[in-house]
Scaffold this active site. Structure first.
Site, PDB file in Angstrom:
ATOM      1  N   CYS A  55     -70.038  86.705 -42.721  1.00 24.73           N
ATOM      2  CA  CYS A  55     -70.431  85.810 -41.628  1.00 24.73           C
ATOM      3  C   CYS A  55     -70.774  84.427 -42.175  1.00 24.73           C
ATOM      4  O   CYS A  55     -71.487  84.312 -43.182  1.00 24.73           O
ATOM      5  CB  CYS A  55     -71.633  86.398 -40.888  1.00 24.73           C
ATOM      6  SG  CYS A  55     -72.177  85.379 -39.486  1.00 24.73           S
ATOM      7  N   ARG A 262     -86.912  98.941 -27.394  1.00 28.79           N
ATOM      8  CA  ARG A 262     -86.283  99.735 -28.442  1.00 28.79           C
ATOM      9  C   ARG A 262     -86.887  99.474 -29.809  1.00 28.79           C
ATOM     10  O   ARG A 262     -87.003  98.324 -30.252  1.00 28.79           O
ATOM     11  CB  ARG A 262     -84.782  99.441 -28.497  1.00 28.79           C
ATOM     12  CG  ARG A 262     -84.056 100.230 -29.589  1.00 28.79           C
ATOM     13  CD  ARG A 262     -82.574  99.949 -29.606  1.00 28.79           C
ATOM     14  NE  ARG A 262     -81.973 100.364 -28.353  1.00 28.79           N
ATOM     15  CZ  ARG A 262     -81.019  99.687 -27.721  1.00 28.79           C
ATOM     16  NH1 ARG A 262     -80.578  98.542 -28.224  1.00 28.79           N
ATOM     17  NH2 ARG A 262     -80.519 100.131 -26.598  1.00 28.79           N
TER      18      ARG A 262
END
Length: 341
Positions: A55, A262
């Site tokens: 990336c 989460r």
């Protein structure tokens, strides 16, 4: 009584919640959780890195950045067949949502077309689908929606005022723009952040305030605890106090009462006791499996054992009607409708 959803939280209000006496904060968060969810159920997701490393961004926490030497091996985009095989394994292990992550700054249209094929195939297995691919245009978001994608993950990472200390290659507004494109396409958002990057409690309040004041609360709010990877700039950062992490979970539950909160990255370093406190504070979603993109995650058997100790059970997927996803799952091969109303 339906939860009151606010989008006008002040920084002072959020900070006051984070600063409550711990028993009072846990009590309030637990009450809100029970009003909106079954506290014994936990939504289980599996995350697969479908394109790893290389990336161009410089996110200070990320081992997938091409700028850092972390020993990570770069891998090209996986084939549809390989992704489907992994999704089937996840379903067999008890996952109800399958998330696909690719280390792109922003995918090309041809990349999105390939991921759309994966989404359609994952949906055909009866799994909810989620993707995180970087910045999206409005057209790309609509392509993924047409393929049946349920959720798009795009985290804000941290508070606006310290974002520039963590990432220099993408602005905060870039993230907000992608979330706008995703919502406008009719996709649900999965959006959270990372704590333990050296931020103050007030700055954690800023992250939570920004999330809660989005035009729509994210359907899923992943709270990541920094995983320190050698070779990244944030390696060696002072560890976040565990109780401060639990406070962050509890306040996320209070601010976004109907969202899935989460436990994401960092669970491998959490004790069973810390995870139990997080569930009591309102967390009701985890990532399942041995790897979370490129960092470790508790294995499936350990999670099953923890669930048994705590009397928790995986949340069953609730099929929604009148969605692209419902149409994909309900259409039999001959084209005749075969789903109950």
């Amino acid at each position: 009584m339906p939860a009151v959803l606010r989008h006008d939280w002040s920084r002072a209000e959020v900070l006051a919640l984070l600063s409550l006496p711990f028993p009072e904060l846990m009590s309030r968060a637990g009450t809100v959780h029970r009003e909106n969810f079954d506290p014994a159920q936990v939504q289980v997701s599996t995350l697969l890195s479908i394109k790893t490393g290389g990336c161009p961004e410089d996110c200070a926490y990320c081992p997938q950045s091409a700028r850092y030497d972390t020993g990570l091996k770069t891998q090209k985009l996986m084939s549809v067949a390989d992704v489907v095989a992994m999704a089937q394994q996840a379903k067999d292990a008890g996952a109800t949502r399958f998330c696909m992550g690719a280390a792109w700054r922003a995918p090309k249209d041809k990349d999105v077309a390939q991921v759309a094929e994966m989404v359609s195939a994952v949906n055909a297995l009866g799994l909810e689908s989620c993707a995180t691919l970087g910045m999206l245009t409005d057209t790309q978001a609509r392509t993924l929606k047409s393929a049946g994608l349920d959720y798009y993950n795009h985290n804000l990472d941290t508070a606006p005022e310290i974002y520039g200390e963590i990432i220099h290659t993408r602005g905060y507004q870039d993230r907000l723009d992608t979330l706008d494109n995703v919502r406008d396409a009719g996709l649900k958002t999965c959006c959270g952040g990372i704590v333990g990057m050296g931020e103050s409690r007030e700055q954690r309040a800023g992250l939570l305030q920004t999330l809660a004041n989005l035009p729509e609360h994210p359907g899923s709010v992943p709270i990541n605890r920094l995983v320190q990877v050698e070779g990244t700039p944030l390696h060696g950062t002072a560890l976040l106090d565990p109780f401060e992490f639990v406070r962050t979970i509890a306040v996320a539950r209070l601010l976004m009462p109907q969202s899935m909160v989460r436990l994401s990255a960092g669970r491998a370093e959490m004790s069973e006791e810390l995870q139990a406190l997080c569930f009591l504070a309102g967390a009701n979603s985890i990532f399942y499996g041995e790897k979370l993109l490129t960092t470790g995650n508790p294995d499936i058997e350990a999670d099953r054992a923890l669930f048994a100790k705590l009397g928790l059970r995986p949340m069953e997927r609730v099929q929604e009607t009148n969605t692209v996803h419902a149409d994909v799952l309900c259409a039999p091969p001959d084209g005749d409708r075969a789903c109950a109303a």
